[in-house]
Design an enzyme around this catalytic site. Structure first.
Site: not given
Ligand code: F6R
Length: 626
Positions: A2, A27, A78, A104-105, A495, A499, A502, A518, A621
């Site tokens: 949010c 956000r 969100w 927000n929250g 990683e 990527k 997501e 395994h 985010k």
């Molecule tokens: C993946 C991504 C998320 C963040 C995770 C932690 O591309 O961006 O997995 O890494 O939500 O977020 P932060 O670093 O803000 O705590």
């Protein structure tokens, strides 16, 4: 999680608010809404499920005359409580229609509060936790000790709320005034000339002012065009400290700069992000030089006394933490455990004064990581935050902080923040090694020089983009992609898979290559793409030869092998259906290079499938809920 904005001043509030929402849409993008006060006591509200564009279309149809005013607020959601529908979109209004709130929250005690309101005959119109706040303030304003007093009514209700929240209220009887508050979720004030802003994030108002004030925990603020007043939830100013600061980046950093997506721009910014993160962390002295963690509040003595390191983080930040383990243990011989923050505190980890907890978070807001920090502090461990957001809650609650200096990361998928975190983690490792004497000063200096050489090499990896994109377009329609790595290549494989999941919504999994036999090797079938992160042949030769055998094993079973390997590594050529070459680097530093093609790959697959690379479905985010 949010984005919220409030504006009081002389401009057209609707324009300011919608522009701010556009910048904060990363956000959350389940719905968007605005409330504008026209100065004649009328409150105009519009809200719409889906992206901000839906709201803009609705506003376009409604005509903007109804929204003419210079006090306003907005929200991009969100969803937590209640589906992402029009009726659950913010702002929410009270029964009179004069009072509105954005939030927000999560208000954790919303259920008893909702019951209380329903018993009093209030009809709630949404499924959200937020709506209780607006009705409670409305009732406090209507009757009782705070009757007729807008700010005092808000304060009275804030003291009853549990959970994490940023709340912003506007009232039609009080044009030119906005009342807001925060606990554990962010809120900053933008200080202009004859105008004031409040927002979740400075990107909302950077176009208008770079002077900002960060609110502390459990603080409320009232803004008018002339100024702002910060208090606690009871309205007291005594002992209440907020932090004024000047934003050290400009609007251009928060814009796409000619790219279709922020993420693509952020991938290209990685050389600078890593260079800026390292800046000033090595100073020349009479002994040749030393690592300094300038924002540090941990003494060398403490760095010497830790007997264990825990790294806690989520998602990509967690993957950067996995890399920290390889470096810190190698350089310091101190045992390092890396944990998902969401698991950490529920497991009763063994923590005490001699434990260093490194909490890694781009946003500095992630609820799981924040709670892990709180748990660690309760157990008397010392906490060092690695964070990209100045003054966010996680660094505020930690004993020390190293900032990754990437500027705002707006694409929801972490890219430049990830690489900068790896660099910052390595700084921590070198600082520990230096303080504990496990590395001689000249060795520390050499490692730092290697780190410093990485931005140039990352720029060279970016040149592989056309080749990586071509492979991505070819593979865009496969159902599954596997990623393999060994040693530091394993977190890179994780990683890469994250990527792709997501951004492109594909089934993707990362494996430690040695684990393949395994179980996961059963997944291999004709044509299945497997991306392999090859270690340097000049590093640990055994790693290289073992991975070579793994590639042979999967190729023999029909997999299509896409290999990321060091330039000149000819041994791998016969086993690579596609070979992406990256510059040579010592083993520990290779992830700063090998991750980059995987980011480009995921972004291109997502684009080929027609997805919004910056705003993947269901994500936001900053994840401020547990
Ligand atoms: C993946 C991504 C998320 C963040 C995770 C932690 O591309 O961006 O997995 O890494 O939500 O977020 P932060 O670093 O803000 O705590």
């Amino acid at each position: 999680m949010c984005g919220i904005v409030g504006y009081v001043g002389y401009r057209d509030a609707l324009g300011v608010v919608v522009d701010a929402l556009r910048r904060m849409e990363y956000r959350g993008y389940d719905s968007a809404g605005v409330a504008i006060l026209d100065g004649n006591g009328a409150l105009a509200v519009e809200r719409k499920a889906g992206r901000l564009a839906n709201l803009e279309a609705e506003l376009g149809e409604a005509g903007t005359e109804r929204f003419a005013g210079s006090t306003g607020m907005g929200h991009t959601r969100w969803a937590t409580h209640g589906a992402p529908t029009d009726r659950n979109a913010h702002p929410h209004r009270d029964i009179s229609g004069k009072l509105a709130v954005v939030h927000n929250g999560i208000i954790e005690n919303f259920a008893p509060l909702r019951r209380e309101l329903e018993e009093a005959g209030v009809e709630l119109l949404s499924d959200t936790d937020t709506e209780v706040a607006v009705h409670l303030v409305s009732r406090a304003y209507a009757d009782g000790p705070t009757a007729g007093e807008f700010t005092a009514s808000v304060h009275a209700v804030l003291q009853r709320l549990e959970g994490a929240f940023t709340l912003v209220f506007t009232h039609a009887d009080h044009p030119g005034t906005i009342v807001a508050a925060r606990r554990s979720t962010p809120l900053v004030v933008g200080v202009g000339e004859g105008e004031m802003f409040i927002a979740s994030d400075v990107t909302a108002f950077i176009e208008h002012t770079r002077e900002a004030v960060e609110l502390g925990q459990n603080q409320a603020v009232v803004i008018t065009a002339e100024g702002y007043r910060v208090t606690d939830f009871a309205g007291n100013t005594e002992g209440v400290h907020s932090r004024p600061f000047t934003i050290d980046w400009d609007l251009a950093a928060a814009e796409k700069g000619g790219h279709d997506y922020f993420m693509l721009k952020e991938i290209e910014e990685q050389p600078t992000a890593v260079a800026d993160t390292l800046l000033g962390h090595f100073v020349i002295d009479e002994k040749g030089g030393r690592i300094v963690l300038d924002e540090q509040r941990l003494a060398d003595q403490e760095l010497r006394e830790f007997d264990k390191v825990f790294v806690v983080a989520c998602g990509s930040s967690y993957h950067s933490g996995l890399l920290a383990k390889y470096a810190i243990e190698h350089w310091t011989r101190v045992p390092v455990e890396v944990e998902l923050a969401s698991e950490f505190r529920y497991r009763d980890p063994v923590l005490d004064r001699s434990t260093l907890v490194v909490a890694i978070s781009q946003s500095g807001e992630t609820a799981d990581t924040l709670e892990a920090v709180r748990h660690a502090k309760e157990q008397k461990a010392r906490v060092l935050a690695i964070c990209n957001t100045n003054g966010a809650q996680i660094p505020r609650e930690s004993d020390a902080v190293i900032y990754t200096r990437t500027g705002p990361e707006i694409g929801v998928a972490s890219t430049k923040a990830f690489l900068a975190q790896v660099a910052a983690n390595y700084l921590v490792g070198l600082a520990l090694a230096q303080a504990r004497g496990t590395k001689y000063p000249d060795e520390v200096a050499r490692e730092f020089a290697e780190l410093e050489s990485m931005p140039k090499l990352i720029s060279r990896v970016l040149e592989t983009a056309p080749q990586v994109r071509a492979i991505a377009r070819e593979l865009a329609h496969v159902p599954t992609v596997l990623f393999l790595g060994r040693h530091v290549g394993y977190p890179v494989a994780l990683e890469g898979a994250l990527k792709l999941k997501e951004l492109a919504y594909l089934h993707a999994e990362g494996f430690a290559a040695g684990e393949l036999k395994h179980g996961p090797i059963a997944l291999i079938e004709q044509g299945l793409p497997v991306i392999i992160v090859m270690p340097s042949p000049k590093g640990r030769a055994v790693l290289h030869s073992k991975l070579l055998s793994n590639i042979r094993e999967i190729q023999a079973r029909g997999a299509r092998t896409i290999v990321i390997a060091e330039e000149g590594d000819d041994t791998v050529r016969p086993f690579a259906d596609d070979l992406i070459e990256i510059p040579a680097a010592p083993t520990l530093y290779q992830p700063l290079l090998s991750t980059v093609p995987l980011q480009i790959f995921a972004a291109e697959v997502a684009q080929a499938l027609g997805y919004d690379v910056d705003k993947p479905r269901n994500l936001a985010k900053s994840v401020t809920v547990e």
